[in-house]
Design a protein around this motif. Sequence first.
Motif, PDB file in Angstrom:
ATOM      1  N   LEU A  14       0.833  -1.214   0.000  1.00 17.72           N
ATOM      2  CA  LEU A  14       0.000   0.000   0.000  1.00 17.72           C
ATOM      3  C   LEU A  14       0.863   1.258   0.000  1.00 17.72           C
ATOM      4  N   ALA A  15       1.975   1.222   0.738  1.00 16.23           N
ATOM      5  CA  ALA A  15       2.873   2.386   0.779  1.00 16.23           C
ATOM      6  C   ALA A  15       3.475   2.645  -0.595  1.00 16.23           C
ATOM      7  N   ILE A  16       3.923   1.574  -1.261  1.00 16.91           N
ATOM      8  CA  ILE A  16       4.505   1.727  -2.608  1.00 16.91           C
ATOM      9  C   ILE A  16       3.446   2.246  -3.586  1.00 16.91           C
ATOM     10  N   ALA A  17       2.236   1.685  -3.505  1.00 13.55           N
ATOM     11  CA  ALA A  17       1.167   2.096  -4.414  1.00 13.55           C
ATOM     12  C   ALA A  17       0.830   3.576  -4.228  1.00 13.55           C
ATOM     13  N   PHE A  18       0.786   4.024  -2.977  1.00 12.95           N
ATOM     14  CA  PHE A  18       0.464   5.433  -2.709  1.00 12.95           C
ATOM     15  C   PHE A  18       1.545   6.359  -3.261  1.00 12.95           C
ATOM     16  N   LEU A  19       2.810   6.015  -3.044  1.00  9.07           N
ATOM     17  CA  LEU A  19       3.902   6.867  -3.520  1.00  9.07           C
ATOM     18  C   LEU A  19       3.984   6.875  -5.046  1.00  9.07           C
ATOM     19  N   ILE A  20       3.778   5.712  -5.671  1.00 11.42           N
ATOM     20  CA  ILE A  20       3.848   5.640  -7.138  1.00 11.42           C
ATOM     21  C   ILE A  20       2.686   6.409  -7.767  1.00 11.42           C
ATOM     22  N   SER A  21       1.476   6.218  -7.239  1.00 15.64           N
ATOM     23  CA  SER A  21       0.311   6.904  -7.803  1.00 15.64           C
ATOM     24  C   SER A  21       0.432   8.417  -7.631  1.00 15.64           C
ATOM     25  N   SER A  22       0.966   8.856  -6.489  1.00 17.09           N
ATOM     26  CA  SER A  22       1.153  10.292  -6.265  1.00 17.09           C
ATOM     27  C   SER A  22       2.189  10.854  -7.238  1.00 17.09           C
ATOM     28  N   SER A  23       3.255  10.112  -7.469  1.00 15.98           N
ATOM     29  CA  SER A  23       4.282  10.546  -8.414  1.00 15.98           C
ATOM     30  C   SER A  23       3.725  10.623  -9.831  1.00 15.98           C
ATOM     31  N   PHE A  24       2.913   9.642 -10.195  1.00 18.88           N
ATOM     32  CA  PHE A  24       2.303   9.638 -11.526  1.00 18.88           C
ATOM     33  C   PHE A  24       1.402  10.858 -11.717  1.00 18.88           C
ATOM     34  N   LEU A  25       0.612  11.190 -10.694  1.00 16.60           N
ATOM     35  CA  LEU A  25      -0.266  12.358 -10.790  1.00 16.60           C
ATOM     36  C   LEU A  25       0.545  13.644 -10.922  1.00 16.60           C
ATOM     37  N   GLY A  26       1.687  13.705 -10.229  1.00 15.89           N
ATOM     38  CA  GLY A  26       2.550  14.866 -10.344  1.00 15.89           C
ATOM     39  C   GLY A  26       3.122  15.006 -11.748  1.00 15.89           C
ATOM     40  N   LEU A  27       3.558  13.901 -12.330  1.00 18.07           N
ATOM     41  CA  LEU A  27       4.089  13.934 -13.692  1.00 18.07           C
ATOM     42  C   LEU A  27       2.997  14.300 -14.696  1.00 18.07           C
ATOM     43  N   LYS A  28       1.812  13.788 -14.479  1.00 16.55           N
ATOM     44  CA  LYS A  28       0.686  14.115 -15.361  1.00 16.55           C
ATOM     45  C   LYS A  28       0.363  15.605 -15.291  1.00 16.55           C
ATOM     46  N   LEU A  29       0.356  16.159 -14.083  1.00 15.10           N
ATOM     47  CA  LEU A  29       0.094  17.582 -13.916  1.00 15.10           C
ATOM     48  C   LEU A  29       1.177  18.414 -14.587  1.00 15.10           C
ATOM     49  N   ALA A  30       2.436  18.005 -14.440  1.00 13.43           N
ATOM     50  CA  ALA A  30       3.537  18.736 -15.067  1.00 13.43           C
ATOM     51  C   ALA A  30       3.416  18.709 -16.589  1.00 13.43           C
ATOM     52  N   TRP A  31       3.044  17.555 -17.143  1.00 10.79           N
ATOM     53  CA  TRP A  31       2.879  17.445 -18.594  1.00 10.79           C
ATOM     54  C   TRP A  31       1.747  18.346 -19.086  1.00 10.79           C
ATOM     55  N   GLU A  32       0.646  18.371 -18.366  1.00 12.03           N
ATOM     56  CA  GLU A  32      -0.475  19.239 -18.736  1.00 12.03           C
ATOM     57  C   GLU A  32      -0.051  20.707 -18.692  1.00 12.03           C
ATOM     58  N   ALA A  33       0.743  21.055 -17.678  1.00  8.42           N
ATOM     59  CA  ALA A  33       1.206  22.436 -17.553  1.00  8.42           C
ATOM     60  C   ALA A  33       2.112  22.815 -18.714  1.00  8.42           C
ATOM     61  N   ILE A  34       3.000  21.922 -19.100  1.00  5.78           N
ATOM     62  CA  ILE A  34       3.911  22.186 -20.219  1.00  5.78           C
ATOM     63  C   ILE A  34       3.124  22.353 -21.517  1.00  5.78           C
ATOM     64  N   CYS A  35       2.125  21.513 -21.716  1.00  8.60           N
ATOM     65  CA  CYS A  35       1.288  21.624 -22.919  1.00  8.60           C
ATOM     66  C   CYS A  35       0.539  22.952 -22.941  1.00  8.60           C
ATOM     67  N   THR A  36       0.059  23.391 -21.776  1.00  6.84           N
ATOM     68  CA  THR A  36      -0.638  24.670 -21.694  1.00  6.84           C
ATOM     69  C   THR A  36       0.289  25.819 -22.055  1.00  6.84           C
ATOM     70  N   LEU A  37       1.503  25.780 -21.533  1.00  6.47           N
ATOM     71  CA  LEU A  37       2.474  26.832 -21.837  1.00  6.47           C
ATOM     72  C   LEU A  37       2.833  26.854 -23.324  1.00  6.47           C
ATOM     73  N   GLN A  38       2.968  25.679 -23.917  1.00  2.92           N
ATOM     74  CA  GLN A  38       3.275  25.618 -25.344  1.00  2.92           C
ATOM     75  C   GLN A  38       2.154  26.222 -26.171  1.00  2.92           C
ATOM     76  N   THR A  39       0.914  25.981 -25.753  1.00  2.00           N
ATOM     77  CA  THR A  39      -0.231  26.560 -26.450  1.00  2.00           C
ATOM     78  C   THR A  39      -0.239  28.077 -26.336  1.00  2.00           C
ATOM     79  N   ILE A  40       0.052  28.591 -25.143  1.00  2.00           N
ATOM     80  CA  ILE A  40       0.064  30.031 -24.917  1.00  2.00           C
ATOM     81  C   ILE A  40       1.154  30.705 -25.737  1.00  2.00           C
ATOM     82  N   ARG A  41       2.318  30.066 -25.826  1.00  2.00           N
ATOM     83  CA  ARG A  41       3.450  30.678 -26.518  1.00  2.00           C
ATOM     84  C   ARG A  41       3.313  30.675 -28.035  1.00  2.00           C
TER      85      ARG A  41
END
Length: 283
Positions: free
Chosen positions: A73-100
């Motif tokens: 459960l500890a590994i699953a929580f840390l991995i899922s949280s990391s995945f959500l962080g990477l997903k958020l970062a990717w969405e942010a980068i895509c948004t910035l590319q669109t704005i630019r």
Amino acid sequence: MHFLMMMTGLSLAWMIRLRWVEASGIWAERWQRSLIAFLLPPLLLVMTAIAILWMGPAGQMVLRWEGWLSYGLAIAFLISSSFLGLKLAWEAICTLQTIRQNPVIDVHGNPARLLNLATPYSARVGFWHPELVVSQGLIDTLDADHLEAVLVHEQAHATYHDTFWFFWLGWIRRATLWLPQTETLWQELLILRELRADRIAAQQVDPLVLAESLLMIVSAPVMQFAQSEICAAFSWAISRDRLMERIDLLLAEPEPNRTVNWWSFSWLLLACLPLATIPFHVG
């Protein structure tokens, strides 16, 4: 023992969130209470998961399968949280590319990305140095004084690096949506972010002009151009109560200039308590 440790951390996190009550008062006090209630439960869960991961599945357990269950459960929580962080970062980068992809123009001495939209819109979008984004509708709708008020408000967001810090808060929000009052606390932090920018702007421009700008822009059709984690928009879609709160504070007497008591955030050190159990672990 590991499973009991995990359940204790989860129970404490749940209880802290349930005890939080939205309240009015001085901005600094509201910010401190809300930010601690938002951060402490997730940090407690992360530190508990790290402690269990460090200790491993072996040890003195009440049940034979307890060690591997808590470890998994500890590994699953840390991995899922990391995945959500990477997903958020990717969405942010895509948004910035669109704005630019939009052209840069000069607005009252401020470089800004121009959106070819009739809807009045302005925002700071990005991370540590967010870009100013305005729409053609904003320039056409507001006169020089009202436009200047909006720009000063957006500059306050840039000064405090709101988009950078809310990117990380947004990561915590996405990883802990299942905790009580996560969305309520998120909305409270968003309105407090806007109130701070309003307060700073009101020191440089006429508060009445700023309030009028807010009414003109919010009354326009709602537009969500970018995610709230990396976007601080003057026309952020808010409820009528939140809108009236911003306007009332703009037109009221200025609040006492009370700074944030950083010592109050020492409560966050309680999240490190699970790490203190590591030296006592018996493999």
